[in-house]
Design an enzyme around this catalytic site. Structure first.
Site, mmCIF file in Angstrom:
data_model
loop_
_atom_site.group_PDB
_atom_site.id
_atom_site.type_symbol
_atom_site.label_atom_id
_atom_site.label_comp_id
_atom_site.label_asym_id
_atom_site.label_seq_id
_atom_site.Cartn_x
_atom_site.Cartn_y
_atom_site.Cartn_z
ATOM 1 N N SER A 7 13.304 5.850 8.335
ATOM 2 C CA SER A 7 13.631 5.371 6.989
ATOM 3 C C SER A 7 12.737 4.190 6.649
ATOM 4 O O SER A 7 12.778 3.154 7.331
ATOM 5 C CB SER A 7 15.091 4.924 6.935
ATOM 6 N N HIS A 31 12.039 9.354 5.508
ATOM 7 C CA HIS A 31 13.297 9.167 4.776
ATOM 8 C C HIS A 31 13.149 8.028 3.776
ATOM 9 O O HIS A 31 12.678 6.940 4.106
ATOM 10 C CB HIS A 31 14.410 8.873 5.774
ATOM 11 N N ASP A 33 15.187 5.842 0.972
ATOM 12 C CA ASP A 33 16.521 5.445 0.511
ATOM 13 C C ASP A 33 16.483 4.832 -0.879
ATOM 14 O O ASP A 33 16.015 3.712 -1.052
ATOM 15 C CB ASP A 33 17.112 4.415 1.485
ATOM 16 N N MET A 35 18.556 3.285 -3.913
ATOM 17 C CA MET A 35 19.869 2.680 -4.204
ATOM 18 C C MET A 35 19.858 2.080 -5.596
ATOM 19 O O MET A 35 18.855 1.490 -6.014
ATOM 20 C CB MET A 35 20.158 1.568 -3.198
ATOM 21 N N HIS A 64 16.919 10.252 -0.185
ATOM 22 C CA HIS A 64 18.371 10.070 -0.112
ATOM 23 C C HIS A 64 18.791 9.251 -1.328
ATOM 24 O O HIS A 64 18.548 8.044 -1.388
ATOM 25 C CB HIS A 64 18.692 9.342 1.210
ATOM 26 N N MET A 66 21.225 7.338 -3.322
ATOM 27 C CA MET A 66 22.515 6.627 -3.332
ATOM 28 C C MET A 66 22.673 6.049 -4.725
ATOM 29 O O MET A 66 22.621 4.831 -4.924
ATOM 30 C CB MET A 66 22.497 5.532 -2.246
ATOM 31 N N MET A 139 26.808 10.147 6.731
ATOM 32 C CA MET A 139 26.524 8.723 6.919
ATOM 33 C C MET A 139 27.300 8.230 8.145
ATOM 34 O O MET A 139 28.508 8.452 8.248
ATOM 35 C CB MET A 139 26.952 7.900 5.696
ATOM 36 N N GLY A 144 24.164 1.756 1.905
ATOM 37 C CA GLY A 144 23.823 0.556 1.151
ATOM 38 C C GLY A 144 22.906 -0.413 1.872
ATOM 39 O O GLY A 144 22.162 -1.141 1.226
ATOM 40 N N GLY A 146 20.429 -1.159 5.597
ATOM 41 C CA GLY A 146 19.900 -0.785 6.898
ATOM 42 C C GLY A 146 20.422 -1.754 7.947
ATOM 43 O O GLY A 146 21.023 -2.785 7.613
ATOM 44 N N GLY A 147 20.226 -1.416 9.201
ATOM 45 C CA GLY A 147 20.544 -2.332 10.292
ATOM 46 C C GLY A 147 22.012 -2.523 10.609
ATOM 47 O O GLY A 147 22.382 -3.490 11.274
ATOM 48 N N ASP A 177 22.765 9.570 9.451
ATOM 49 C CA ASP A 177 22.028 8.430 8.906
ATOM 50 C C ASP A 177 22.824 7.142 9.065
ATOM 51 O O ASP A 177 23.917 7.005 8.504
ATOM 52 C CB ASP A 177 21.759 8.726 7.414
ATOM 53 N N GLY A 178 22.250 6.187 9.814
ATOM 54 C CA GLY A 178 22.856 4.867 9.949
ATOM 55 C C GLY A 178 23.078 4.473 11.392
ATOM 56 O O GLY A 178 23.880 5.107 12.078
ATOM 57 N N GLY A 179 22.339 3.481 11.856
ATOM 58 C CA GLY A 179 22.539 2.981 13.217
ATOM 59 C C GLY A 179 22.146 3.965 14.303
ATOM 60 O O GLY A 179 22.629 3.882 15.432
ATOM 61 N N GLY A 199 16.051 3.910 10.847
ATOM 62 C CA GLY A 199 15.291 2.849 10.200
ATOM 63 C C GLY A 199 14.907 1.787 11.201
ATOM 64 O O GLY A 199 13.796 1.781 11.751
ATOM 65 N N SER A 200 15.866 0.889 11.492
ATOM 66 C CA SER A 200 15.589 -0.252 12.373
ATOM 67 C C SER A 200 15.087 0.169 13.737
ATOM 68 O O SER A 200 14.164 -0.458 14.278
ATOM 69 C CB SER A 200 16.867 -1.078 12.567
HETATM 70 C C1 DX5 Z 1 21.634 3.132 4.536
HETATM 71 C C2 DX5 Z 1 20.476 4.096 4.502
HETATM 72 C C3 DX5 Z 1 19.874 4.396 5.816
HETATM 73 C C4 DX5 Z 1 19.272 3.212 6.510
HETATM 74 C C5 DX5 Z 1 19.231 3.482 7.964
HETATM 75 O O1 DX5 Z 1 22.269 3.139 3.317
HETATM 76 O O2 DX5 Z 1 20.888 5.338 3.952
HETATM 77 O O3 DX5 Z 1 18.906 5.431 5.703
HETATM 78 O O4 DX5 Z 1 17.981 2.933 6.057
HETATM 79 O O5 DX5 Z 1 18.821 2.327 8.594
HETATM 80 P P1 DX5 Z 1 19.221 1.968 10.101
HETATM 81 O O6 DX5 Z 1 18.652 3.076 10.947
HETATM 82 O O7 DX5 Z 1 18.599 0.658 10.299
HETATM 83 O O8 DX5 Z 1 20.720 1.961 10.162
HETATM 84 ZN ZN ZN Z 2 19.431 7.080 4.070
#
Ligand code: DX5
Ligand code: ZN
Length: 217
Positions: A7, A31, A33, A35, A64, A66, A139, A144, A146-147, A177-179, A199-200
């Protein structure tokens, strides 16, 4: 083979070209994101950034959304170079629409259509759409930011969705998606996930290529 989707929300925006090129040869999808500060409590980026990234991305763009009213923008994201577009079931709820409308629209634009849900939406709500979607996005944090910390219950939710697909004899991709990182990738894949967004764990790693390889089981 699982697909890894870094991401770019976690990339270094002052060196976006460098970061995209860093994952081009190692990842399967990029990916993206988007928002709106309305469906989720944060803003990110939109068309100008995506059009710039599309010029140098060597892998398909996975957008994605949002945002509320994704139907207003699906066509433009497809034209800007998206290969996959996901939108939230919650956005359809808010608009008083059936998410099928968004699925048909995305498909008519020639992209893969995905339905996303936050961790507080029962996974059973996705069951009626298994046959029509191309993929689902589960999710594993609240959309909303990352990290955030991975929510463990997500593994069981993915297994539940995969079990229902098996029961009706339909195979579709499940993106999570997420963590996501090397520490939970195997459990997610075993539960039935086929696409991992990270992402992170990719862009904050010392060696993003190694981080990507570490999630392939
Ligand atoms: C959060 C995003 C994710 C996010 C993932 O709303 O949809 O795609 O970037 O980031 P990490 O992998 O850092 O949780
Ligand atoms: Zn995402």
């Amino acid at each position: 083979m699982v697909k890894i989707a870094p991401s770019i929300l976690a990339a270094d925006f002052l060196h976006l070209e460098r970061d995209v090129k860093l994952v081009n040869d190692h990842a399967d999808l990029l990916h993206f994101d988007v928002m709106d500060g309305c469906l989720v409590p944060n803003l990110s980026f939109g068309f100008p950034v995506m059009e710039a990234v599309a010029k140098i991305a060597a892998i398909p763009l996975d957008v994605h959304l949002m945002i509320v009213n994704p139907d207003k923008y699906i066509e433009r994201f497809a034209a800007a170079g998206a290969s996959l577009i996901s939108f939230h079931l919650e956005a359809a709820d808010e608009a008083g629409k059936d998410v099928s409308e968004y699925i048909s629209l995305a498909k008519s634009c020639g992209v893969m259509a995905g339905v996303a849900i936050d961790p507080d939406v029962p996974v059973e709500r996705l069951f009626p759409y298994i046959r029509e979607v191309d993929f689902f996005l589960i999710m594993s944090v609240f959309a909303g930011f990352g990290g955030q910390k991975f929510i463990e219950e997500s593994v069981g939710r993915i297994a539940g969705l995969r079990a229902e697909m098996d029961r009706i004899g339909t195979v579709k991709d499940i993106e999570v998606d997420g963590g996501v990182s090397a520490s939970n990738a195997k459990a997610l894949i075993d539960a039935g996930a086929t696409m991992l967004v990270a992402g992170s764990s990719v862009f904050k790693a010392e060696d993003p290529a190694l981080a990507i390889a570490g999630m392939r089981f």
